[in-house]
Write a protein that holds these residues in place. Structure first.
Motif, short mmCIF file in Angstrom:
data_model
loop_
_atom_site.label_atom_id
_atom_site.label_comp_id
_atom_site.label_asym_id
_atom_site.label_seq_id
_atom_site.Cartn_x
_atom_site.Cartn_y
_atom_site.Cartn_z
N LEU A 111 0.81 -1.22 0.00
CA LEU A 111 0.00 0.00 0.00
C LEU A 111 0.84 1.27 0.00
O LEU A 111 0.42 2.30 -0.52
CB LEU A 111 -0.92 0.00 1.23
CG LEU A 111 -1.85 -1.21 1.36
CD1 LEU A 111 -2.58 -1.15 2.69
CD2 LEU A 111 -2.83 -1.26 0.20
N GLY A 112 2.01 1.23 0.60
CA GLY A 112 2.85 2.41 0.66
C GLY A 112 3.95 2.23 1.69
O GLY A 112 3.99 1.26 2.45
N ARG A 113 4.85 3.21 1.71
CA ARG A 113 5.99 3.18 2.63
C ARG A 113 5.71 4.14 3.78
O ARG A 113 5.26 5.27 3.58
CB ARG A 113 7.26 3.58 1.90
CG ARG A 113 8.52 3.50 2.75
CD ARG A 113 9.74 3.64 1.88
NE ARG A 113 10.98 3.53 2.65
CZ ARG A 113 12.18 3.36 2.10
NH1 ARG A 113 12.29 3.24 0.78
NH2 ARG A 113 13.26 3.28 2.85
N LEU A 114 5.97 3.67 5.01
CA LEU A 114 5.73 4.48 6.19
C LEU A 114 6.90 5.44 6.40
O LEU A 114 8.07 5.04 6.41
CB LEU A 114 5.57 3.59 7.42
CG LEU A 114 4.25 2.81 7.52
CD1 LEU A 114 4.35 1.72 8.58
CD2 LEU A 114 3.10 3.76 7.83
N VAL A 115 6.55 6.72 6.55
CA VAL A 115 7.51 7.76 6.89
C VAL A 115 7.05 8.33 8.21
O VAL A 115 6.13 9.16 8.26
CB VAL A 115 7.60 8.84 5.81
CG1 VAL A 115 8.65 9.88 6.19
CG2 VAL A 115 7.91 8.22 4.46
N GLY A 116 7.64 7.89 9.30
CA GLY A 116 7.10 8.22 10.62
C GLY A 116 5.77 7.50 10.78
O GLY A 116 5.67 6.28 10.64
N ASP A 117 4.71 8.27 11.04
CA ASP A 117 3.36 7.70 11.14
C ASP A 117 2.50 8.05 9.93
O ASP A 117 1.28 7.94 9.98
CB ASP A 117 2.67 8.20 12.42
CG ASP A 117 3.28 7.58 13.67
OD1 ASP A 117 3.90 6.50 13.54
OD2 ASP A 117 3.16 8.17 14.75
N ALA A 118 3.13 8.46 8.85
CA ALA A 118 2.41 8.80 7.63
C ALA A 118 2.73 7.78 6.55
O ALA A 118 3.79 7.15 6.55
CB ALA A 118 2.77 10.21 7.16
N LEU A 119 1.80 7.61 5.62
CA LEU A 119 1.96 6.64 4.53
C LEU A 119 2.25 7.40 3.24
O LEU A 119 1.48 8.26 2.82
CB LEU A 119 0.70 5.80 4.38
CG LEU A 119 0.80 4.59 3.44
CD1 LEU A 119 1.81 3.58 3.97
CD2 LEU A 119 -0.57 3.93 3.28
N GLY A 120 3.40 7.08 2.62
CA GLY A 120 3.77 7.70 1.37
C GLY A 120 3.82 6.69 0.24
O GLY A 120 3.32 5.57 0.35
N ASP A 121 4.42 7.10 -0.87
CA ASP A 121 4.56 6.19 -2.00
C ASP A 121 5.48 5.03 -1.65
O ASP A 121 6.33 5.12 -0.74
CB ASP A 121 5.12 6.95 -3.20
CG ASP A 121 4.15 8.00 -3.72
OD1 ASP A 121 2.95 7.82 -3.51
OD2 ASP A 121 4.63 9.00 -4.30
N ILE A 122 5.37 3.95 -2.39
CA ILE A 122 6.17 2.76 -2.11
C ILE A 122 7.65 3.02 -2.29
O ILE A 122 8.49 2.58 -1.48
CB ILE A 122 5.71 1.59 -2.99
CG1 ILE A 122 4.28 1.19 -2.65
CG2 ILE A 122 6.65 0.39 -2.84
CD1 ILE A 122 3.70 0.13 -3.56
N GLY A 123 7.99 3.78 -3.33
CA GLY A 123 9.41 3.98 -3.61
C GLY A 123 10.04 2.66 -4.00
O GLY A 123 9.53 1.93 -4.85
N ARG A 124 11.13 2.31 -3.36
CA ARG A 124 11.75 1.01 -3.60
C ARG A 124 11.03 -0.04 -2.78
O ARG A 124 10.93 0.07 -1.57
CB ARG A 124 13.23 1.04 -3.20
CG ARG A 124 13.95 -0.27 -3.44
CD ARG A 124 15.40 -0.18 -3.03
NE ARG A 124 16.07 -1.47 -3.17
CZ ARG A 124 17.35 -1.69 -2.87
NH1 ARG A 124 18.09 -0.68 -2.40
NH2 ARG A 124 17.88 -2.89 -3.02
N PRO A 125 10.49 -1.07 -3.40
CA PRO A 125 9.71 -2.07 -2.65
C PRO A 125 10.59 -2.91 -1.74
O PRO A 125 11.82 -2.99 -1.92
CB PRO A 125 9.07 -2.93 -3.76
CG PRO A 125 9.98 -2.77 -4.92
CD PRO A 125 10.54 -1.38 -4.85
#
Length: 677
Positions: A111-125
């Motif tokens: 679903l996405g990559r966690l940055v802290g407690d926020a969900l962002g784009d997957i970027g590198r899986p």
């Protein structure tokens, strides 16, 4: 990241957003489809991702034994000259005392990559050997139910009851579809949504916020039907002290509805409000057709209201039940007379074709003489086109008719003379059954006899005169026009309907539209309303609300329109006026703060244009393959994995996805809270 041991690890990336994994624990509730998991890639410094389990499978069972204990067992077997092959065969026997386990294979959608407690784009899986964990409840709460004024709870995750599921009200202007078969919990889901919307908007005190619900069975008011296992929405609001500016509109057609039954129903609904909200003064009023007056039926005594009193009541009442004269058909007499005063053959053909289509639209009822109507338009041939606008009509010959033939001749003659046409030109014209004329002139469908007509002439001569005059004025307007196209003809018919049909007074209509836009409104389509879910009624109300939204537009205004039985109001295989209006809402409503909630048990029966505009999906149990396919093809946020799960859902369980979720990238398996609990 959760401190518990990993549940499994990724063994293969199938694509940029899909992964295959193996579980390290036996199959249990936490490893079901729809579970949200956290993925940790230790090769990338502990990068964290969120994923959802989309499929689960198991291999053959194998004995679960400690390796050192197994080696000791083998040494002992050899020492005693036991055949190790037989030993292994005995260990694999399911009846042996050894504990068995299976290898659990998982399919994940990233679903996405966690940055802290926020969900962002997957970027590198995440790479293979990344570990899988159950995320902490606090993390999911922050993502799924953040602390914002516009975010309200509607339930909890089915597989994590410690995590709430929320909706962002400020995103509902992008429209929502609530789909599910009968008994799946659709109405309970919508009641929870409306309950939380009203509660939130009242707490925030923001003006220009409204909710309108089309209550087909009385499940929101609790009248006349009260489900034994559910709480009507009004009861839930009252129980928790939530008191919005409330309007219950009871539509009725004065030509069909019995006045005493309408008044009794309005008084009962208003009385229920007074009992629910102790100390509140609820008013019940029946508006008069095409008149700025009304009858107050609750609280007693029954009182006739002047225009000024009615205007004050509509503007100030906090709780109001109002019966509004909104016809579900155009008058039959009007349509039979429309073509009687025009000799244009091209116009006649267009009128005939248009009326056939209007009959399909459910605008016309009991029209069996369409071909006769076309002949009337050709044969009438008035001597002059210099018609006069009818201001009066003589009903003496009509009220004194000795038999049905005299009655029809008198009606034909008076309608002709009212606009200056030659009555003899219609001498051989057949109109319709006398009983239909009597019923429409008197408003009494229980006793359509000449005796009833004479009684009405004696007690209310103005009613007979006014209804005939409306038909004559409609005939004058159509006779004075040069209509040569179907599009122009539709516009003309619409204008005529407003003149000749029993309709709401313009001032009362404007005040009701204002109330609708500034409070909570239930369009009560159950008894005592007459006509059910009828297209002209809903079209009128939606049009008034749309115009009010445009007239008084402010940047933060919001109106939520809940359309129950959407497959009847916006059918996929029919062209109805209500569908056209709902398409307009779906396409243009967002910029005016108008949000649709489309509710239906038959998605395949709803216009796909409207479904395709819904950015949020709440799908409950569905088993019909055609409906499931309609969801797949029409609703953008419906992923294949979500839709495949629909037949397995329990009552009150829903798959939610789309724009109105605070974190729109996370599809949710939720259990909706009932409003009474």
């Amino acid at each position: 990241m959760s401190n518990v041991q990993p549940m499994g690890y990724i063994v293969r990336l199938s694509s940029y957003v899909e992964a295959e994994a193996v579980a390290l624990t036996p199959l249990e509730e936490s490893l079901q489809r729809g579970q949200i998991v956290e993925v940790v890639d230790h090769s990338q410094g502990g990068a964290r991702y969120l994923a959802v389990i989309t499929d689960v499978s198991e291999t053959e069972p194998h004995p679960l034994i400690d390796p050192e204990a197994f080696q000791a067992l083998l040494r002992e077997a050899r020492a005693e000259h036991v055949d190790t092959t037989e030993l292994l065969r005995a260990m694999l026997d399911p009846t042996s005392p050894f504990r068995f386990a299976t290898t659990v294979h998982l399919r994940l959608r990233l679903l996405g990559r966690l940055v802290g407690d926020a969900l962002g784009d997957i970027g590198r899986p995440p790479r293979p050997r990344s570990t899988i964990h159950l995320p902490e409840a606090g993390l999911l709460e922050q993502l799924l139910c953040p602390n914002r004024p516009s975010v309200v709870p509607i339930g909890r995750l089915s597989l994590r009851s410690d995590v709430r599921v929320c909706i962002d009200l400020d995103r509902l202007n992008t429209h929502m579809a609530v789909l599910g078969q009968t008994g799946s919990g659709k109405t309970e889901t919508v009641k929870r949504l409306v309950y939380e919307t009203i509660r939130s908007w009242l707490a925030r005190g923001t003006p220009r916020r409204g909710v309108i619900v089309m209550d087909v069975a009385g499940e929101y008011t609790g009248y006349p039907y009260r489900p034994p296992s559910a709480t009507p929405l009004l009861e839930a609001l009252a129980r928790h002290g939530i008191q919005p500016r409330l309007t219950i509109i009871v539509p009725f057609d004065p030509l069909y509805a019995h006045p005493a039954l309408v008044e009794a129903g309005v008084a009962e609904l208003a009385g229920r409000l007074s009992r629910l909200y102790r100390g509140a003064r609820a008013a019940g009023v029946v508006l008069h057709a095409r008149s700025p007056t009304a009858t107050l039926v609750h609280p007693p005594p029954r009182t006739e209201l002047t225009p000024a009193e009615l205007q004050a009541l509509l503007a100030t009442a906090e709780m109001l039940v109002v019966a509004a004269p909104l016809p579900d058909t155009l008058p039959l007499g009007l349509l039979l007379e429309l073509g009687a005063f025009n000799e244009d053959a091209e116009y006649t053909a267009a009128l005939h074709e248009a009326l056939e289509e209007l009959e399909e639209y459910n605008i016309v009822s009991s029209v069996t003489l369409l071909s006769e109507l076309a002949r009337i338009a050709v044969d009438a041939r008035p001597r002059s086109r210099d018609f006069t606008y009818p201001t009066s009509i003589d009903t003496t010959s009509i009220c004194s008719a000795a038999d049905e033939a005299q009655l029809l001749n008198a009606i034909r003659s008076q309608l002709s003379m009212a606009i200056g046409a030659d009555p003899q030109s219609l001498a051989g014209t057949r109109l319709q059954e006398p009983s239909v004329w009597v019923s429409r002139l008197t408003g009494d469908y229980l006793d359509p006899s000449l005796e009833a007509l004479r009684a009405t002439c004696a007690s209310s001569p103005g009613r007979i005169r006014e209804r005939l005059l409306g038909v004559a004025r409609a005939a004058y307007r159509i006779a004075r026009s040069d209509v040569r196209s179907r599009k122009a003809l539709y516009r003309r018919l619409s204008r005529i309907a407003r003149v000749a049909s029993p309709a709401l007074n313009p001032l009362a209509a404007r005040l009701i539209a204002w109330r609708v836009y500034n409070g909570f409104t239930i369009l009560h389509l159950a008894p005592p309303s007459v006509g059910g879910v009828n297209h002209p009624l809903v079209t009128w109300l939606l049009n008034e609300v749309f115009e009010e939204a445009v007239r008084g537009y402010t940047l933060d205004q919001r109106m939520l329109v809940v359309v129950e039985e959407a497959h009847n109001l916006a059918p996929s295989r029919e062209d109805t006026f209500s569908k056209r209006m709902l398409v307009r809402y779906a396409r243009e409503g967002r910029k005016w703060g108008l949000g649709l909630v489309i509710v239906t048990q038959r998605p395949v029966g709803v216009d796909p244009t409207i479904l395709s505009q819904t950015a949020t999906l709440v799908a409950l149990r569905m088993t019909n393959p055609e409906d499931i396919q309609a969801v797949k093809s029409s609703v953008e946020s419906a992923t294949a994995e979500l839709v495949e799960r629909l037949p397995d859902l329990d009552r009150g369980e829903a798959l939610a996805s789309g724009n109105a979720l605070p974190e729109r990238r996370i599809p949710l398996l939720a259990r909706i809270d009932m409003v009474g609990h």
